[in-house]
Design a protein around this motif. Structure first.
Motif, PDB file in Angstrom:
ATOM      1  N   ASP A 163      34.625  40.092  45.657  1.00  0.00           N
ATOM      2  CA  ASP A 163      35.329  39.122  46.491  1.00  0.00           C
ATOM      3  C   ASP A 163      36.801  39.500  46.554  1.00  0.00           C
ATOM      4  O   ASP A 163      37.300  40.271  45.731  1.00  0.00           O
ATOM      5  CB  ASP A 163      35.170  37.711  45.906  1.00  0.00           C
ATOM      6  N   SER A 192      30.888  35.730  49.085  1.00  0.00           N
ATOM      7  CA  SER A 192      31.276  36.962  48.416  1.00  0.00           C
ATOM      8  C   SER A 192      30.347  38.053  48.933  1.00  0.00           C
ATOM      9  O   SER A 192      29.401  37.774  49.681  1.00  0.00           O
ATOM     10  CB  SER A 192      31.138  36.842  46.891  1.00  0.00           C
ATOM     11  N   PHE A 209      30.780  32.968  44.420  1.00  0.00           N
ATOM     12  CA  PHE A 209      32.001  33.480  45.058  1.00  0.00           C
ATOM     13  C   PHE A 209      33.192  33.058  44.216  1.00  0.00           C
ATOM     14  O   PHE A 209      33.124  32.105  43.458  1.00  0.00           O
ATOM     15  CB  PHE A 209      32.149  32.974  46.494  1.00  0.00           C
ATOM     16  N   TRP A 261      34.622  36.526  36.730  1.00  0.00           N
ATOM     17  CA  TRP A 261      35.349  37.274  37.746  1.00  0.00           C
ATOM     18  C   TRP A 261      36.497  38.051  37.118  1.00  0.00           C
ATOM     19  O   TRP A 261      37.253  37.494  36.313  1.00  0.00           O
ATOM     20  CB  TRP A 261      35.908  36.341  38.822  1.00  0.00           C
ATOM     21  N   TYR A 299      28.759  41.224  42.197  1.00  0.00           N
ATOM     22  CA  TYR A 299      29.399  40.466  43.264  1.00  0.00           C
ATOM     23  C   TYR A 299      30.837  40.950  43.407  1.00  0.00           C
ATOM     24  O   TYR A 299      31.502  41.251  42.418  1.00  0.00           O
ATOM     25  CB  TYR A 299      29.402  38.967  42.947  1.00  0.00           C
TER      26      TYR A 299
END
Length: 180
Positions: A177, A38, A32, A125, A175
């Motif tokens: 988030d 997430s 996450f 990310w 993923y």
């Protein structure tokens, strides 16, 4: 522009905050960006996404954003972030390619806007955003606040919802988030 919605997937259940999700999608407590969870879209020759409706009357301009982390790139090009009209027409999207580049699309015109982004790294990310103004009509795609594509978009003042995840039938592991 006022924020209409935000989610960090912290309720640990995508069905609470989102609707009409499809395929293989859920929350993850090990990978996450912030908080404790997430959303993980991990389909095998399938889809995995969630939907959030933010307007039933339609908006002319929106600026949705989400953070994405690539564990495994899609096996074929896939829409990962899309804006739809209140009448369920896809207006604009960001697609991810097998080489981890992103493309901004005018979906109503079935045409790519601008050029591909640089390749994104695995296990990092990235904040991706679409600034979509159906009145102008103009769309701009951003990665971490830097524009990677901009140009003519669908003429539409009835934006109603977004979908996030793996919207195409592929194998991938992504993923997501901090959707806002």
């Amino acid at each position: 522009m006022a924020r209409l919605f935000s989610s960090g997937f912290e309720l640990n259940d995508v069905s609470i905050e989102f609707e009409d999700g499809g395929g293989t999608v859920g929350t993850d407590a090990t990978t996450f960006r912030s908080g404790a969870y997430s959303m993980r879209a991990n389909p095998t020759a399938s889809t995995g996404f969630v939907k959030h409706t933010y307007s039933t009357v339609g908006l002319a301009r929106t600026l949705p954003r989400v953070y994405v982390r690539i564990a495994s790139a899609p096996s074929a090009q896939s829409i990962i972030f899309a804006i739809y009209s209140t009448t369920n027409s896809i207006l604009t999207s960001i697609r991810m390619n097998t080489d981890r580049t992103l493309e901004l699309w005018n979906e109503s015109g079935a045409a790519q806007i601008g050029s591909d982004s640089s390749a994104l790294s695995l296990n990092t990310w990235y904040r991706i955003e679409i600034d979509f103004n159906g009145s102008t009509p103009l769309a701009t795609g951003y990665i971490d606040g830097t524009s990677f594509a901009s140009g003519t978009a669908a003429s539409a003042t009835d934006q109603g919802y977004i979908q996030v995840g793996v919207l195409s039938t592929v194998t991938a592991d992504l993923y997501f988030d901090e959707l806002a």
